[in-house]
Design a protein around this motif. Structure first.
Motif, PDB file in Angstrom:
ATOM      1  N   GLU A   4       0.833  -1.197   0.000  1.00  0.00           N
ATOM      2  CA  GLU A   4       0.000   0.000   0.000  1.00  0.00           C
ATOM      3  C   GLU A   4       0.871   1.251   0.000  1.00  0.00           C
ATOM      4  N   VAL A   5       0.233   2.359  -0.338  1.00  0.00           N
ATOM      5  CA  VAL A   5       0.813   3.683  -0.154  1.00  0.00           C
ATOM      6  C   VAL A   5       0.271   4.206   1.172  1.00  0.00           C
ATOM      7  N   VAL A   6       1.088   4.929   1.927  1.00  0.00           N
ATOM      8  CA  VAL A   6       0.634   5.542   3.169  1.00  0.00           C
ATOM      9  C   VAL A   6       1.027   7.008   3.189  1.00  0.00           C
ATOM     10  N   VAL A   7       0.260   7.778   3.940  1.00  0.00           N
ATOM     11  CA  VAL A   7       0.620   9.175   4.186  1.00  0.00           C
ATOM     12  C   VAL A   7       0.665   9.408   5.689  1.00  0.00           C
ATOM     13  N   VAL A   8       1.449  10.411   6.076  1.00  0.00           N
ATOM     14  CA  VAL A   8       1.532  10.854   7.460  1.00  0.00           C
ATOM     15  C   VAL A   8       0.990  12.276   7.495  1.00  0.00           C
ATOM     16  N   THR A   9       0.074  12.529   8.417  1.00  0.00           N
ATOM     17  CA  THR A   9      -0.568  13.841   8.485  1.00  0.00           C
ATOM     18  C   THR A   9       0.038  14.721   9.575  1.00  0.00           C
ATOM     19  N   GLY A  10      -0.252  16.003   9.449  1.00  0.00           N
ATOM     20  CA  GLY A  10      -0.072  16.932  10.560  1.00  0.00           C
ATOM     21  C   GLY A  10      -1.342  16.875  11.388  1.00  0.00           C
ATOM     22  N   ASP A  11      -1.570  17.870  12.239  1.00  0.00           N
ATOM     23  CA  ASP A  11      -2.816  17.927  13.000  1.00  0.00           C
ATOM     24  C   ASP A  11      -3.989  18.133  12.045  1.00  0.00           C
ATOM     25  N   GLY A  15     -14.078  16.962  11.268  1.00  0.00           N
ATOM     26  CA  GLY A  15     -15.036  17.548  10.334  1.00  0.00           C
ATOM     27  C   GLY A  15     -14.418  18.208   9.122  1.00  0.00           C
ATOM     28  N   ILE A  16     -13.120  18.068   8.915  1.00  0.00           N
ATOM     29  CA  ILE A  16     -12.455  18.677   7.759  1.00  0.00           C
ATOM     30  C   ILE A  16     -13.034  18.100   6.461  1.00  0.00           C
ATOM     31  N   ASP A  17     -13.060  18.922   5.401  1.00  0.00           N
ATOM     32  CA  ASP A  17     -13.524  18.393   4.112  1.00  0.00           C
ATOM     33  C   ASP A  17     -12.355  17.766   3.358  1.00  0.00           C
ATOM     34  N   ALA A  18     -12.680  16.971   2.357  1.00  0.00           N
ATOM     35  CA  ALA A  18     -11.685  16.165   1.657  1.00  0.00           C
ATOM     36  C   ALA A  18     -10.624  17.000   0.950  1.00  0.00           C
ATOM     37  N   VAL A  19     -11.003  18.118   0.371  1.00  0.00           N
ATOM     38  CA  VAL A  19     -10.029  18.946  -0.349  1.00  0.00           C
ATOM     39  C   VAL A  19      -9.061  19.587   0.641  1.00  0.00           C
ATOM     40  N   ALA A  20      -9.566  20.135   1.731  1.00  0.00           N
ATOM     41  CA  ALA A  20      -8.702  20.751   2.747  1.00  0.00           C
ATOM     42  C   ALA A  20      -7.804  19.709   3.412  1.00  0.00           C
ATOM     43  N   ALA A  21      -8.296  18.477   3.519  1.00  0.00           N
ATOM     44  CA  ALA A  21      -7.521  17.416   4.165  1.00  0.00           C
ATOM     45  C   ALA A  21      -6.241  17.099   3.394  1.00  0.00           C
ATOM     46  N   HIS A 110     -12.673  11.172   6.084  1.00  0.00           N
ATOM     47  CA  HIS A 110     -13.511  10.113   6.661  1.00  0.00           C
ATOM     48  C   HIS A 110     -13.020   9.741   8.057  1.00  0.00           C
ATOM     49  N   ALA A 111     -11.713   9.589   8.215  1.00  0.00           N
ATOM     50  CA  ALA A 111     -11.153   9.229   9.527  1.00  0.00           C
ATOM     51  C   ALA A 111     -11.362  10.342  10.550  1.00  0.00           C
ATOM     52  N   ALA A 112     -11.419  11.590  10.084  1.00  0.00           N
ATOM     53  CA  ALA A 112     -11.561  12.742  10.981  1.00  0.00           C
ATOM     54  C   ALA A 112     -13.009  13.220  11.109  1.00  0.00           C
ATOM     55  N   LYS A 113     -13.947  12.436  10.630  1.00  0.00           N
ATOM     56  CA  LYS A 113     -15.351  12.876  10.659  1.00  0.00           C
ATOM     57  C   LYS A 113     -15.830  13.218  12.070  1.00  0.00           C
ATOM     58  N   THR A 114     -15.434  12.413  13.057  1.00  0.00           N
ATOM     59  CA  THR A 114     -15.943  12.617  14.422  1.00  0.00           C
ATOM     60  C   THR A 114     -14.841  12.866  15.440  1.00  0.00           C
ATOM     61  N   ARG A 115     -13.612  13.033  14.980  1.00  0.00           N
ATOM     62  CA  ARG A 115     -12.507  13.227  15.931  1.00  0.00           C
ATOM     63  C   ARG A 115     -11.360  13.977  15.267  1.00  0.00           C
ATOM     64  N   ASP A 116     -10.587  14.689  16.076  1.00  0.00           N
ATOM     65  CA  ASP A 116      -9.337  15.271  15.602  1.00  0.00           C
ATOM     66  C   ASP A 116      -8.343  14.137  15.370  1.00  0.00           C
TER      67      ASP A 116
END
Length: 197
Positions: A4-11, A15-21, A110-116
Motif C-alpha cells: 500500500e501507499v501511506v501518508v503521514v498527516t499533521g494535526d 469535520g475537515i472536508d476532503a479537499v482541505a484534508a 472520513h477518519a476525521a469525521k468525528t474526531r481530531d
C-alpha cells in the motif's frame, strides 16, 4: 502481504472536508500491511474485530514530502508503478494512482469525521490494484496484466474465475519485496524486504 501507499498527516481537525484534508499530508511512503489470514475468521466470529490477526506493518525506510514527488503527486494520489516481488518473481506492477477509488483527502476526511487526528497519524491507501483493460479484475503479469499487490486479491480473483483459490498465502521462508522507482530507475522510498519466519 499487502502493498500500500501511506501518508503521514499533521494535526487534522474533526469535520475537515476532503479537499482541505489534502493540505494536511506531510509525508508519503509505502507499507506492507500484514494480515495473518488464518486468524481472521475466528476473530471476526467473536465480533470484536481484527487485533491478533493484524501484527505490525512494515514501513518503507524513506518517506518524502508530496512536493518532492512532483508530478507523481496529483489530486491527493501517488502515481507510479508499485513493484511487488514474491520469492524473487514479479507479482505486481500496478499504478498506485490509476484506480484508487478514494484519494487520500477523502480517506483523511472520513477518519476525521468525528474526531481530531493528531500529527503523525498514518493513513493507508488499501491494496494497490488496477483493473484489466477490459474493465474486469486484473491479470497476472505472466498473462500480460499488471499483477497484484495482495495475495488475498489474487485468491479472490482465482475464486471468481476458477471456483477456488490456487495461490497459497505466504509460508515460512517466503520473501516479499515492495518498492517504487522514479523515471531514472532510482528507488523513491527505499525497499521493504521481508521474509516469513
Amino acid at each position: 502481504m499487502e502493498a500500500e501507499v501511506v501518508v503521514v498527516t499533521g494535526d487534522v481537525p474533526a469535520g475537515i472536508d476532503a479537499v482541505a484534508a489534502r493540505d494536511k499530508i506531510l509525508l508519503v511512503g509505502l507499507t506492507n500491511d500484514v494480515s495473518l489470514r488464518g486468524l481472521i475468521p475466528g476473530e471476526l466470529a467473536k465480533g470484536f474485530g481484527f487485533f491478533q490477526s493484524k501484527p505490525s506493518s512494515a514501513m518503507s525506510p524513506v518517506f518524502v514530502t508530496p512536493e518532492a514527488l512532483g508530478a507523481r503527486w496529483q489530486d491527493g494520489k501517488l502515481h507510479g508503478t508499485l513493484c511487488v516481488d514474491l520469492n524473487g518473481q514479479p507479482l505486481g506492477r500496478a499504478d498506485a494512482g490509476v484506480d484508487m477509488t478514494f484519494d487520500f483527502g477523502a480517506l483523511i476526511a472520513h477518519a476525521a469525521k468525528t474526531r481530531d487526528l493528531g500529527a503523525g497519524t498514518i493513513i493507508g491507501s488499501g491494496t494497490v490494484s488496477n483493473r484489466d483493460a477490459d474493465g474486469g479484475p486484473g491479470k497476472p503479469i505472466a498473462e500480460g496484466g499488471l499483477g497484484y499487490s495482495c495475495l488475498a486479491e489474487v485468491r479472490t480473483v482465482e475464486t471468481i474465475q476458477q471456483g477456488e483459490p490456487k495461490t497459497p498465502f505466504m509460508q515460512k521462508g517466503d520473501t516479499v519485496r515492495i518498492w517504487m522507482d522514479d523515471e531514472r530507475h532510482h528507488s523513491i522510498f527505499g525497499a521493504i524486504e521481508q521474509q516469513v519466519a
